[in-house]
Design a protein around this motif. Structure first.
Motif, PDB file in Angstrom:
ATOM      1  N   VAL A 294      26.322  -0.051  45.716  1.00  0.00           N
ATOM      2  CA  VAL A 294      26.568   0.595  44.631  1.00  0.00           C
ATOM      3  C   VAL A 294      27.288   1.891  44.815  1.00  0.00           C
ATOM      4  O   VAL A 294      27.426   2.845  43.792  1.00  0.00           O
ATOM      5  CB  VAL A 294      25.277   0.742  43.500  1.00  0.00           C
ATOM      6  N   GLN A 295      27.691   2.031  46.040  1.00  0.00           N
ATOM      7  CA  GLN A 295      28.417   3.422  46.242  1.00  0.00           C
ATOM      8  C   GLN A 295      29.398   3.675  45.291  1.00  0.00           C
ATOM      9  O   GLN A 295      30.352   2.840  44.761  1.00  0.00           O
ATOM     10  CB  GLN A 295      29.346   3.135  47.532  1.00  0.00           C
ATOM     11  N   GLY A 296      29.471   4.769  44.745  1.00  0.00           N
ATOM     12  CA  GLY A 296      30.566   5.177  43.879  1.00  0.00           C
ATOM     13  C   GLY A 296      30.070   5.305  42.544  1.00  0.00           C
ATOM     14  O   GLY A 296      30.568   5.572  41.458  1.00  0.00           O
ATOM     15  N   LEU A 297      28.882   4.598  42.231  1.00  0.00           N
ATOM     16  CA  LEU A 297      28.393   4.239  40.884  1.00  0.00           C
ATOM     17  C   LEU A 297      27.362   5.333  40.595  1.00  0.00           C
ATOM     18  O   LEU A 297      26.642   5.604  41.537  1.00  0.00           O
ATOM     19  CB  LEU A 297      27.802   3.047  40.800  1.00  0.00           C
ATOM     20  N   ASP A 298      27.086   6.021  39.568  1.00  0.00           N
ATOM     21  CA  ASP A 298      26.185   6.896  39.346  1.00  0.00           C
ATOM     22  C   ASP A 298      24.795   6.097  38.680  1.00  0.00           C
ATOM     23  O   ASP A 298      24.720   5.954  37.370  1.00  0.00           O
ATOM     24  CB  ASP A 298      26.793   7.943  37.983  1.00  0.00           C
ATOM     25  N   ILE A 299      24.125   5.650  39.458  1.00  0.00           N
ATOM     26  CA  ILE A 299      22.869   4.819  39.337  1.00  0.00           C
ATOM     27  C   ILE A 299      21.686   5.325  39.868  1.00  0.00           C
ATOM     28  O   ILE A 299      21.748   5.885  40.916  1.00  0.00           O
ATOM     29  CB  ILE A 299      23.374   3.528  39.777  1.00  0.00           C
ATOM     30  N   PRO A 300      20.622   5.282  39.098  1.00  0.00           N
ATOM     31  CA  PRO A 300      19.331   5.965  39.812  1.00  0.00           C
ATOM     32  C   PRO A 300      18.567   5.137  40.938  1.00  0.00           C
ATOM     33  O   PRO A 300      19.235   3.795  40.827  1.00  0.00           O
ATOM     34  CB  PRO A 300      18.504   5.746  38.394  1.00  0.00           C
ATOM     35  N   LEU A 301      17.776   5.492  41.568  1.00  0.00           N
ATOM     36  CA  LEU A 301      17.188   4.735  42.618  1.00  0.00           C
ATOM     37  C   LEU A 301      16.546   3.412  42.215  1.00  0.00           C
ATOM     38  O   LEU A 301      16.028   3.685  40.931  1.00  0.00           O
ATOM     39  CB  LEU A 301      16.072   5.631  43.117  1.00  0.00           C
ATOM     40  N   PRO A 302      16.640   2.567  42.827  1.00  0.00           N
ATOM     41  CA  PRO A 302      16.095   1.100  42.583  1.00  0.00           C
ATOM     42  C   PRO A 302      14.538   1.268  42.494  1.00  0.00           C
ATOM     43  O   PRO A 302      13.908   1.933  43.385  1.00  0.00           O
ATOM     44  CB  PRO A 302      16.789   0.155  43.343  1.00  0.00           C
ATOM     45  N   VAL A 303      13.966   0.328  41.739  1.00  0.00           N
ATOM     46  CA  VAL A 303      12.595   0.116  42.235  1.00  0.00           C
ATOM     47  C   VAL A 303      12.372  -1.185  42.698  1.00  0.00           C
ATOM     48  O   VAL A 303      13.293  -2.141  42.696  1.00  0.00           O
ATOM     49  CB  VAL A 303      11.464   0.027  41.025  1.00  0.00           C
ATOM     50  N   ILE A 304      11.403  -1.320  43.767  1.00  0.00           N
ATOM     51  CA  ILE A 304      11.255  -2.375  44.572  1.00  0.00           C
ATOM     52  C   ILE A 304      10.408  -3.728  43.459  1.00  0.00           C
ATOM     53  O   ILE A 304       9.472  -3.396  43.318  1.00  0.00           O
ATOM     54  CB  ILE A 304      10.516  -2.372  45.879  1.00  0.00           C
ATOM     55  N   GLY A 305      10.827  -4.838  43.627  1.00  0.00           N
ATOM     56  CA  GLY A 305      10.431  -5.866  42.572  1.00  0.00           C
ATOM     57  C   GLY A 305       9.003  -6.700  43.432  1.00  0.00           C
ATOM     58  O   GLY A 305       8.726  -6.208  44.565  1.00  0.00           O
ATOM     59  N   GLY A 306       8.677  -7.598  42.954  1.00  0.00           N
ATOM     60  CA  GLY A 306       7.395  -8.518  43.139  1.00  0.00           C
ATOM     61  C   GLY A 306       7.929  -9.601  43.939  1.00  0.00           C
ATOM     62  O   GLY A 306       9.149  -9.978  44.000  1.00  0.00           O
ATOM     63  N   GLY A 307       6.715 -10.445  44.166  1.00  0.00           N
ATOM     64  CA  GLY A 307       7.162 -11.900  44.495  1.00  0.00           C
ATOM     65  C   GLY A 307       7.671 -12.897  43.705  1.00  0.00           C
ATOM     66  O   GLY A 307       8.523 -13.912  44.351  1.00  0.00           O
ATOM     67  N   THR A 308       7.528 -12.643  42.517  1.00  0.00           N
ATOM     68  CA  THR A 308       8.443 -13.515  41.321  1.00  0.00           C
ATOM     69  C   THR A 308       9.232 -12.643  40.597  1.00  0.00           C
ATOM     70  O   THR A 308       9.123 -11.635  40.521  1.00  0.00           O
ATOM     71  CB  THR A 308       7.407 -14.455  40.607  1.00  0.00           C
ATOM     72  N   ARG A 309      10.159 -13.602  39.781  1.00  0.00           N
ATOM     73  CA  ARG A 309      10.946 -12.945  38.775  1.00  0.00           C
ATOM     74  C   ARG A 309      10.156 -12.069  37.764  1.00  0.00           C
ATOM     75  O   ARG A 309      10.361 -11.206  37.310  1.00  0.00           O
ATOM     76  CB  ARG A 309      11.980 -13.942  38.379  1.00  0.00           C
ATOM     77  N   GLN A 310       8.940 -12.835  37.320  1.00  0.00           N
ATOM     78  CA  GLN A 310       8.395 -12.522  36.262  1.00  0.00           C
ATOM     79  C   GLN A 310       7.648 -10.900  36.986  1.00  0.00           C
ATOM     80  O   GLN A 310       7.624 -10.142  36.117  1.00  0.00           O
ATOM     81  CB  GLN A 310       6.969 -13.406  36.077  1.00  0.00           C
ATOM     82  N   GLU A 311       7.181 -11.142  37.718  1.00  0.00           N
ATOM     83  CA  GLU A 311       6.611  -9.690  38.385  1.00  0.00           C
ATOM     84  C   GLU A 311       7.490  -8.600  38.638  1.00  0.00           C
ATOM     85  O   GLU A 311       7.464  -7.247  38.306  1.00  0.00           O
ATOM     86  CB  GLU A 311       5.967 -10.201  39.916  1.00  0.00           C
ATOM     87  N   SER A 312       8.817  -9.100  38.971  1.00  0.00           N
ATOM     88  CA  SER A 312       9.805  -7.784  39.287  1.00  0.00           C
ATOM     89  C   SER A 312      10.300  -7.273  37.957  1.00  0.00           C
ATOM     90  O   SER A 312      10.498  -6.083  37.877  1.00  0.00           O
ATOM     91  CB  SER A 312      11.102  -8.520  39.944  1.00  0.00           C
ATOM     92  N   CYS A 313      10.324  -8.160  36.989  1.00  0.00           N
ATOM     93  CA  CYS A 313      10.653  -7.821  35.715  1.00  0.00           C
ATOM     94  C   CYS A 313       9.553  -6.905  35.171  1.00  0.00           C
ATOM     95  O   CYS A 313       9.960  -5.709  34.490  1.00  0.00           O
ATOM     96  CB  CYS A 313      10.606  -8.792  34.693  1.00  0.00           C
TER      97      CYS A 313
END
Ligand code: MG
Length: 389
Positions: free
Chosen positions: A65-84
């Motif tokens: 994402v170099q060059g994009l003005d984007i906040p720091l990511p959060v780290i997701g979980g073991g499943t999509r549900q958990e990540s969401c």
């Protein structure tokens, strides 16, 4: 009205093959996730963008994402549900009224679709875009058809799925508390909580990239779209020469090559990259390297020339331009260039945001004629084609 967007990129994406997860593979010269994030960052109705990434993907994400003005990511979980759920919790600090949840692997999402999902949330607490199923559906357990399924009212579900924030947050917390698992999209979580969900028209182009073939097709498609939107074709040229000095290596197109001498110059004296940089600046009438990085300025002493090239590309991209191809010729009696050409193209490609096949590096000697022929230095020429809107 505050709108947040959660971009879910936690998956390992192994079905697509390749060395990296699919959301980090390149299409149209950029990682898939770059296109996806930019669609939301650029959208006037979206106030906050929150990426959710997989554990261990931090460096890959930062590079993507170099060059994009984007906040720091959060780290997701073991499943999509958990990540969401983690992503939805993470945007609570912005107090959003509405939240969109989108798969990073859908880079073709349009501004119109994003706007549509947001506006449907004025009438319903949840809105899911999708496509009515056009093909006949067969129920075939074990590969044998047992019956034809009535496809009326059957839709496929896309993202971004939109929700009133408080409702979906409560739904995710409920699923978490009840340890309900295996909900494969956000609407399933909302359904489980009994929310009213409106099915709205999606976009055929807004497909999810899953397989290696999807990535290949998406690359072709994204490249074509970028070129088509930029009918203004321009050519720039650059020439540079640097004399030899005492040393043990030269740097050409970013690649250090062991040699009995080095090139003399204020920076790392990468003559080929300087020619390339000037060629790009030439396409947009932005002067030359010296205009932007005066040799009199001590901060550029020994600098890596990729800084100069990155600046030229940044200026081009600020005009929404892109590099179509670059052709570099190096004039040198020594060292031998050809063993390093592949590495040079691979080094330059991510800096120019193009596929390496759009970069050529060639070398020739001067047949011992003139200053270059007497091994007094190295000269380089570059021609670049760019496209502008
Ligand atoms: Mg120079």
């Amino acid at each position: 009205m505050t709108v947040a967007a959660v971009i879910v990129a936690g998956g390992s994406g192994l079905r697509a093959g390749g060395e990296r997860p699919k959301q980090y593979q390149l299409i149209g010269g950029r990682p898939v996730i770059w296109w996806t994030c930019r669609a939301f960052l650029d959208h006037p109705a979206v106030d906050h963008v929150q990426p959710v990434i997989g554990e261990g993907h931090e460096d890959m994400f930062a590079e993507a994402v170099q060059g994009l003005d984007i906040p720091l990511p959060v780290i997701g979980g073991g499943t999509r549900q958990e990540s969401c759920r983690i992503g939805i919790e993470a945007v609570a600090r912005h107090n959003p009224d509405k939240v969109l949840i989108h798969d990073a692997a859908r880079p073709f999402v349009t501004a119109d679709l994003i706007a549509s999902v947001i506006s449907w949330l004025d009438r319903f607490p949840a809105a899911v875009p999708g496509m009515p199923v056009a093909e006949t559906l067969k129920f075939a357990p074990g590969g044998m058809v047992s019956r034809t399924v009535d496809r009326a009212a059957i839709w496929t579900a896309q993202t971004p799925q939109g929700f009133l924030y408080d409702g979906i947050l409560a739904a995710y917390r409920k699923a978490e508390a009840e340890q309900t698992q295996g909900l494969t999209d956000d609407a399933s979580v909302a359904e489980h909580a009994g929310m009213a969900i409106s099915m709205i028209p999606g976009d055929l182009e807004n497909r999810k990239l899953t397989t290696g073939d999807d990535i290949v097709m998406a690359d072709r498609d994204m490249t074509g779209r970028q070129l088509q939107a930029r009918p203004d074709i321009r050519v720039g040229q650059g020439i540079d020469v640097h004399p030899f000095d005492e040393g043990d290596a030269v740097v050409l197109c970013g690649i250090p090559i062991p040699h009995s001498q080095k090139l003399k110059g204020h920076s790392d004296a990468d003559v080929a990259m300087h020619a390339l940089t000037d060629a790009i600046l030439g396409t947009i009438g932005e002067g030359d390297i010296g205009t932007h990085f005066p040799p009199s300025d001590p901060q550029w002493k020994g600098a890596a020339s990729r800084i100069f090239l990155a600046k030229a590309v940044e200026l081009l991209e600020a005009k929404r331009g892109l590099v179509a191809n670059a052709d570099i010729t190096i004039l040198a009696e020594a060292p031998k260039i050809s063993p390093h050409v592949a590495a040079m193209r691979a080094y330059l490609a991510p800096l120019l945001h193009v596929d390496p096949t759009r970069i050529a590096v060639k070398a020739t000697t001067m047949e011992k004629l003139g200053a270059i022929g007497r091994k007094e230095g190295i000269m380089a020429f570059a021609t670049v084609t760019v496209r502008l809107p």
